[in-house]
Scaffold this motif. Structure first.
Motif, PDB file in Angstrom:
ATOM      1  N   ASP A 234      19.103 -47.192 -45.541  1.00 40.51           N
ATOM      2  CA  ASP A 234      18.494 -45.916 -45.138  1.00 40.51           C
ATOM      3  C   ASP A 234      17.223 -45.619 -45.923  1.00 40.51           C
ATOM      4  O   ASP A 234      16.311 -44.975 -45.416  1.00 40.51           O
ATOM      5  N   ILE A 235      17.189 -46.074 -47.178  1.00 38.06           N
ATOM      6  CA  ILE A 235      16.018 -45.837 -48.016  1.00 38.06           C
ATOM      7  C   ILE A 235      15.132 -47.087 -48.017  1.00 38.06           C
ATOM      8  O   ILE A 235      15.563 -48.147 -48.477  1.00 38.06           O
ATOM      9  N   PRO A 236      13.903 -47.016 -47.498  1.00 36.63           N
ATOM     10  CA  PRO A 236      13.013 -48.191 -47.487  1.00 36.63           C
ATOM     11  C   PRO A 236      12.713 -48.674 -48.904  1.00 36.63           C
ATOM     12  O   PRO A 236      12.594 -47.877 -49.837  1.00 36.63           O
ATOM     13  N   SER A 237      12.580 -49.982 -49.063  1.00 34.26           N
ATOM     14  CA  SER A 237      12.272 -50.531 -50.382  1.00 34.26           C
ATOM     15  C   SER A 237      11.581 -51.881 -50.226  1.00 34.26           C
ATOM     16  O   SER A 237      11.750 -52.578 -49.222  1.00 34.26           O
ATOM     17  N   LYS A 325      15.380 -48.989 -42.545  1.00 36.38           N
ATOM     18  CA  LYS A 325      16.545 -48.663 -41.745  1.00 36.38           C
ATOM     19  C   LYS A 325      16.670 -49.643 -40.582  1.00 36.38           C
ATOM     20  O   LYS A 325      15.727 -49.842 -39.815  1.00 36.38           O
ATOM     21  N   ASP A 326      17.813 -50.284 -40.470  1.00 34.91           N
ATOM     22  CA  ASP A 326      18.110 -51.245 -39.402  1.00 34.91           C
ATOM     23  C   ASP A 326      17.186 -52.466 -39.433  1.00 34.91           C
ATOM     24  O   ASP A 326      16.991 -53.125 -38.398  1.00 34.91           O
ATOM     25  N   PHE A 327      16.623 -52.791 -40.612  1.00 39.11           N
ATOM     26  CA  PHE A 327      15.628 -53.879 -40.648  1.00 39.11           C
ATOM     27  C   PHE A 327      15.609 -54.498 -42.035  1.00 39.11           C
ATOM     28  O   PHE A 327      15.630 -53.801 -43.046  1.00 39.11           O
ATOM     29  N   PHE A 328      15.572 -55.838 -42.059  1.00 39.37           N
ATOM     30  CA  PHE A 328      15.459 -56.566 -43.326  1.00 39.37           C
ATOM     31  C   PHE A 328      14.608 -57.814 -43.090  1.00 39.37           C
ATOM     32  O   PHE A 328      14.870 -58.607 -42.188  1.00 39.37           O
ATOM     33  N   LEU A 329      13.568 -57.979 -43.911  1.00 38.05           N
ATOM     34  CA  LEU A 329      12.667 -59.126 -43.814  1.00 38.05           C
ATOM     35  C   LEU A 329      12.468 -59.698 -45.207  1.00 38.05           C
ATOM     36  O   LEU A 329      12.225 -58.954 -46.164  1.00 38.05           O
TER      37      LEU A 329
END
Length: 587
Positions: A234-237, A325-329
């Motif tokens: 939920d928290i972008p990083s 949120k809902d994303f990982f790269l």
């Protein structure tokens, strides 16, 4: 003056007595809700480093300043806090069971989550923090020592580090004891574990028992290692990491440094055995006199030159990840320079995970691409050379080291192309090879590419019923070139056993593509206050295409022109392949 000093001492005594009065000794007994004493409970003064533990009878004693808070804490029990007030010195405490201790969730077969207490088999979970504690380059090494009963053995310390994983003991006489790898719910061979970036992993679940793996069929007879990758937060990083590791030979056999080259107690300049007389520090000839009349000499004394052959290996690993949120790269680069001179491997990878929920529907996609480019000493080429000489026992690179007498200053022979005493035909002994020549003459260059992708679709039909469909592709391509530079020695060198080494090239190609899909229903319904029904029913379909091709030219016309058409004679080679299909019911 005396009056002032007396006042000072009286004031100091009052302050000291107040300070001692503020800290008091508190003791008591800690028990559970059943009245039994609890051993090992931690009692700590909040906001300080003061702490103690209960003994085997649940008793404790601790010094606490008045007004401070003490905390009673133990695994499986709820924390209890108390304030120490004036006049209180004894606290008997009862700790209640913690409901959270029963809610440990483990990812099980098909990626379904279950509470650990519900499982009828052994399952352990390793978090990403534990896995990456030592900045492991691959997941297998990260799991070493983290799971009881999981044995990870390094079979090769090259830049393509090979490991053997054994989970349920030796169950096959053919040596096929590897567990099944399940990545984000997709079944695949354990060999793909080396393609994954450990920093992309959310957790690893290890399913040990036969019951735990039964749903995957015979592929899981040796247990299952389930890897779940990160999906987003939920928290972008943004996370940037780098690690550097060094590797050295941990153990080198103790080699004698008392006797030098020769046999039967006599010095022999062209002998690689060390059965000569004892070292005496004199100057001796080594190797034959060359056609130009030059003669190589050395001091007849023992050295540690053989131990200096290997380099200090260095691994530089850099990773960058973006979480939303809902994303990982994530992207990764790992450069490994090995302990064998000139050996190196570079692994570059990228991962994209994404998921989204639309009411009762959910969809997710996971993709991972990994490429390894490596340049290694080709030991098989040297083995083939010695086999042709009918001296296969000297095939290994390490064998060339330990068969070099202690009086030979090995590291001065690195320039085998320009230094006349280091070349193939002028090497001091008639029976072995300069190891620096070996690692330069026989090379393996390769590229390995892995592509892993899967699509997940889910439907929550009811509170007690979920449907999941998963389609995946697992692909590996390996392209390698085994090169031999070759040497055409003079007649003089051939007379001393230095035979012709023809230049050659062999091209190897490996392709495997696995397509799979599984569809299953997950039922979880409560029948009454005492009974709950949970079950899985579905199907699994898989197609496996595999092909391996190699073709070679064993006698190149122009040296170091590595083209299959640059040859004398016919090509050698073979090509094998197959296609298999599998269908079974999940239940």
């Amino acid at each position: 003056m005396k009056h002032k000093l007396l006042s000072f001492f009286v004031g100091s005594m009052i302050l000291t007595s107040v300070a001692f009065a503020q800290e008091k000794k508190v003791s008591g007994r800690v028990t559970g809700a059943d009245g039994k004493p609890l051993a090992g409970v931690t009692i700590a003064v909040q906001g300080s480093n003061v702490a103690t533990q209960t003994d085997g009878n649940g008793n404790y004693s601790i010094s606490v300043p008045a007004g401070k808070v003490i905390v009673f804490r133990s695994v499986g029990y709820s924390d209890r806090t108390l304030i120490v007030k004036e006049g209180q010195s004894a606290f008997n405490v009862i700790l209640d069971n913690s409901d959270n201790s029963l809610e440990e969730v483990v990812v099980t077969a098909l990626g379904v989550k279950r509470e650990k207490r519900e499982l009828g088999y052994s399952a352990e979970q390793v978090s990403t923090k534990t896995l990456n504690q030592a900045s492991a380059v691959n997941i297998a090494n990260g799991l070493q020592g983290k799971v009881a009963g999981l044995n990870v053995t390094t079979t090769s310390s090259s830049v393509n580090e090979d490991v053997k994983i054994n989970l349920r003991g030796i169950r096959s006489l053919t040596g096929k004891n590897d567990p099944l790898l399940v990545l984000d719910g997709v079944q695949m061979d354990i060999k793909y574990l080396s393609s994954l970036n450990p920093n992309d992993v959310e957790n690893v679940s290890v399913l040990k028992g036969g019951a735990s793996a039964a749903i995957y069929g015979p592929d899981a007879r040796n247990g299952v290692i389930m890897v779940t990758t990160k999906k987003g937060a939920d928290i972008p990083s943004v996370n940037l990491s780098h690690s550097t590791q060094w590797q050295n030979i941990s153990f080198f056999p103790k080699l004698q440094k008392q006797f030098g080259q020769g046999s039967d107690g006599e010095i022999n300049p062209v002998e690689n055995w060390s059965w000569g007389p004892a070292f005496d520090g004199s100057t001796i000839n080594i190797g034959p006199k060359l056609p130009d009349g030059s003669q190589q000499t050395t001091t007849y004394s023992g050295t540690d030159e053989r131990q200096k052959f290997y380099n200090t290996g260095v691994t530089n690993q850099t990773g960058l990840s973006l979480t939303a949120k809902d994303f990982f790269l994530s992207v990764e680069d790992a450069l490994v320079k090995g302990i064998v001179p000139d050996d190196k491997n570079r692994r570059t990878g990228v991962r994209l995970n994404s998921k989204k929920e639309f009411g009762v529907f959910k969809a997710g996609i996971n993709m991972n691409y990994s490429q390894q480019n490596y340049d290694l000493f080709n030991q098989i080429g040297q083995e083939n050379y010695f086999a042709a000489q009918n001296t296969g026992g000297n095939s290994g690179l390490f064998s060339q080291l330990i068969n070099t007498p202690a009086d030979i200053l090995l590291t001065k022979y690195k320039d085998y192309k320009n230094d006349k005493f280091s070349t193939y035909e002028n090497w001091f002994t008639n029976y072995g090879l300069n190891p620096y020549f070996s690692i330069g003459n026989w090379r393996k260059e390769g590229k390995k590419q892995d592509f892993l992708a899967n699509l997940d679709l889910g439907l929550k039909a009811a509170d007690w019923l979920n449907f999941t469909y998963r389609a995946s592709i697992t692909s590996r391509n390996i392209a390698e070139r085994n090169k031999t530079i070759g040497v055409n020695p003079s007649k003089w060198a051939q007379n001393r056993g230095k035979s012709i080494i023809p230049g050659s090239i062999e091209e190897y190609n490996y392709n495997q593509t696995i397509l799979s899909s599984d569809f299953f229903a997950d039922v979880n319904t409560k029948i009454d206050d005492d009974f709950t029904f949970k079950g899985i029913l579905g199907t699994y379909v898989r197609q496996n295409d595999w092909r391996q091709t190699n073709v070679g030219a064993n006698n190149l016309v122009v040296s170091e022109l590595y083209n299959l058409s640059n040859r004398i004679g016919i090509l050698s080679g073979s090509s094998n392949g197959y296609r298999t299909r599998l269908f079974f019911i999940l239940r």
